[in-house]
Write a protein that holds these residues in place. Sequence first.
Motif, mmCIF file in Angstrom:
data_model
loop_
_atom_site.group_PDB
_atom_site.id
_atom_site.type_symbol
_atom_site.label_atom_id
_atom_site.label_comp_id
_atom_site.label_asym_id
_atom_site.label_seq_id
_atom_site.Cartn_x
_atom_site.Cartn_y
_atom_site.Cartn_z
ATOM 1 N N THR A 127 0.809 -1.226 0.000
ATOM 2 C CA THR A 127 0.000 0.000 0.000
ATOM 3 C C THR A 127 0.835 1.265 0.000
ATOM 4 O O THR A 127 0.309 2.351 0.216
ATOM 5 C CB THR A 127 -0.921 0.034 1.241
ATOM 6 O OG1 THR A 127 -0.108 0.157 2.419
ATOM 7 C CG2 THR A 127 -1.762 -1.218 1.340
ATOM 8 N N GLY A 128 2.135 1.136 -0.235
ATOM 9 C CA GLY A 128 3.024 2.282 -0.128
ATOM 10 C C GLY A 128 3.676 2.319 1.241
ATOM 11 O O GLY A 128 3.226 1.648 2.178
ATOM 12 N N VAL A 129 4.733 3.098 1.366
ATOM 13 C CA VAL A 129 5.498 3.181 2.614
ATOM 14 C C VAL A 129 5.724 4.646 2.976
ATOM 15 O O VAL A 129 6.039 5.469 2.113
ATOM 16 C CB VAL A 129 6.859 2.474 2.464
ATOM 17 C CG1 VAL A 129 7.690 2.610 3.732
ATOM 18 C CG2 VAL A 129 6.659 0.992 2.126
ATOM 19 N N VAL A 130 5.551 4.962 4.252
ATOM 20 C CA VAL A 130 5.916 6.283 4.768
ATOM 21 C C VAL A 130 7.433 6.258 4.959
ATOM 22 O O VAL A 130 7.941 5.738 5.965
ATOM 23 C CB VAL A 130 5.183 6.602 6.078
ATOM 24 C CG1 VAL A 130 5.637 7.941 6.645
ATOM 25 C CG2 VAL A 130 3.669 6.611 5.842
ATOM 26 N N ASN A 181 -1.844 -1.795 -3.895
ATOM 27 C CA ASN A 181 -2.996 -2.025 -3.035
ATOM 28 C C ASN A 181 -3.262 -0.789 -2.212
ATOM 29 O O ASN A 181 -2.454 0.138 -2.167
ATOM 30 C CB ASN A 181 -2.748 -3.222 -2.103
ATOM 31 C CG ASN A 181 -3.750 -4.328 -2.321
ATOM 32 O OD1 ASN A 181 -4.836 -4.087 -2.830
ATOM 33 N ND2 ASN A 181 -3.411 -5.533 -1.938
ATOM 34 N N SER A 182 -4.397 -0.776 -1.521
ATOM 35 C CA SER A 182 -4.783 0.387 -0.736
ATOM 36 C C SER A 182 -5.516 -0.059 0.513
ATOM 37 O O SER A 182 -6.071 -1.164 0.560
ATOM 38 C CB SER A 182 -5.698 1.302 -1.572
ATOM 39 O OG SER A 182 -6.261 2.325 -0.778
ATOM 40 N N GLU A 183 -5.501 0.798 1.517
ATOM 41 C CA GLU A 183 -6.289 0.503 2.713
ATOM 42 C C GLU A 183 -7.773 0.410 2.396
ATOM 43 O O GLU A 183 -8.551 -0.151 3.166
ATOM 44 C CB GLU A 183 -6.046 1.572 3.782
ATOM 45 C CG GLU A 183 -4.654 1.542 4.372
ATOM 46 C CD GLU A 183 -4.291 0.197 4.954
ATOM 47 O OE1 GLU A 183 -5.122 -0.421 5.627
ATOM 48 O OE2 GLU A 183 -3.156 -0.264 4.719
ATOM 49 N N GLU A 184 -8.181 0.923 1.255
ATOM 50 C CA GLU A 184 -9.573 0.772 0.802
ATOM 51 C C GLU A 184 -9.912 -0.679 0.527
ATOM 52 O O GLU A 184 -11.080 -1.054 0.471
ATOM 53 C CB GLU A 184 -9.788 1.583 -0.480
ATOM 54 C CG GLU A 184 -9.536 3.062 -0.316
ATOM 55 C CD GLU A 184 -9.328 3.747 -1.655
ATOM 56 O OE1 GLU A 184 -10.339 4.131 -2.260
ATOM 57 O OE2 GLU A 184 -8.177 3.894 -2.075
#
Length: 399
Positions: free
Chosen positions: A63-66, A120-123
């Motif tokens: 979902t990506g990374v901070v 992907n996403s938290e959605e």
Amino acid sequence: MTERRRTTTAFATAALSGLLCALAVAPAHAAGTPRGWEADALGLAAAQRDAQGEGVTVGLLDTGVVADHPAVKGKITTGPDFRKGTITPSSPEWGYHGTHMASDILKVAPKAKILSVRVNSEEDKRDDGSLAKTDGTPLAKGIVYAVDHGVDVISMSLGTGEVDDYADEDTALAVGYAVSHGVTLLGGAGNGGDKLNQPSAPGGLAGVIAVAATQRGGGRADFSTVHTYNEVAAPGVEIAGAKNTGGYERIQGTSPATALASGVVALMLSKNQKLTPAQVRSILTRTAHHPSGGWNAEVGYGQINAAAAVKRAASPPADKTAPIGHKGTEHFATPVGTPKTTHPNMEQGLWLTGLGAAGAGLLMLIGGVLVAVLGRRKAATAGMVGGGTWPSASGPLPR
């Protein structure tokens, strides 16, 4: 970019692991990331004396990374966003899952680099906290992008979880592309073990090492999907990792298990960058803590032994897999004469016979039900004749 192994391989279904030499070097880990029982369960202290992920890039499809979180800062390269949902980098939900996975990988392989590709996403989160695979296109694009940008291993803590949407052609082709370019892929077994126990892709695809989740003691975590595609397992209960909004938190699932296992593969490739996907698989499965019988559908070949896997990486078993070219006009159906690219006509006599038998069985079932119903009615009538009475319209119903 580090020197890559680009050995063309096919898929193998055995995996690897090996025991670590102890050197007088203090093991390192991602800054501030708390360690729990998973460190001892995997044998990280010994493994990290031998390798720490130097020169290895892990492709994290999530979902990506901070990237500025202290646990991962300086180790993340951010790739494209193939998901493109309503959540943006400024949203508080951005990277919730992926940031935790990145810190889990670096907890095991602290000197590795991570290429974060958002597929992907938290959605897409399910009720059990796992991430559903939206469709094949973002994931397939993510796999190809990661391969083309020099990753050595791909970590996929996601899956379908639906029986009617198990896999898609795009993802299967992308997996084949990755393996043919010498890239090892790992995917979660799924979190449906305590529910419908649905199969999951990409973890269940040929060419992907499926990772089940264990609890303390090495047994299967209750939620971990039980399936014949399970190959190895890793800790997946109460695993601490980086929280996208700061600090740390503990989660459970085959997601952290997959990330930890991917970190172990990074250690192995740091020890020997010439390992093929088939050799990685063989080492992991051979050196794991085998369950009774050597393998089962709950944890595959058992919980990973990182120390043993890294040691064995220095002298891997021979990779006997190889692509075989097709020559001439003959095919597997010869001499029947059925072309490789078409299906033979269905034998109508055979399926009509089966249909007739099924129809006869259905008629017999209906007849049996009718006989039973009529029998009950006759019995009820006989009871009334013998002095029974119907309940009064105003009185209580019989219990």
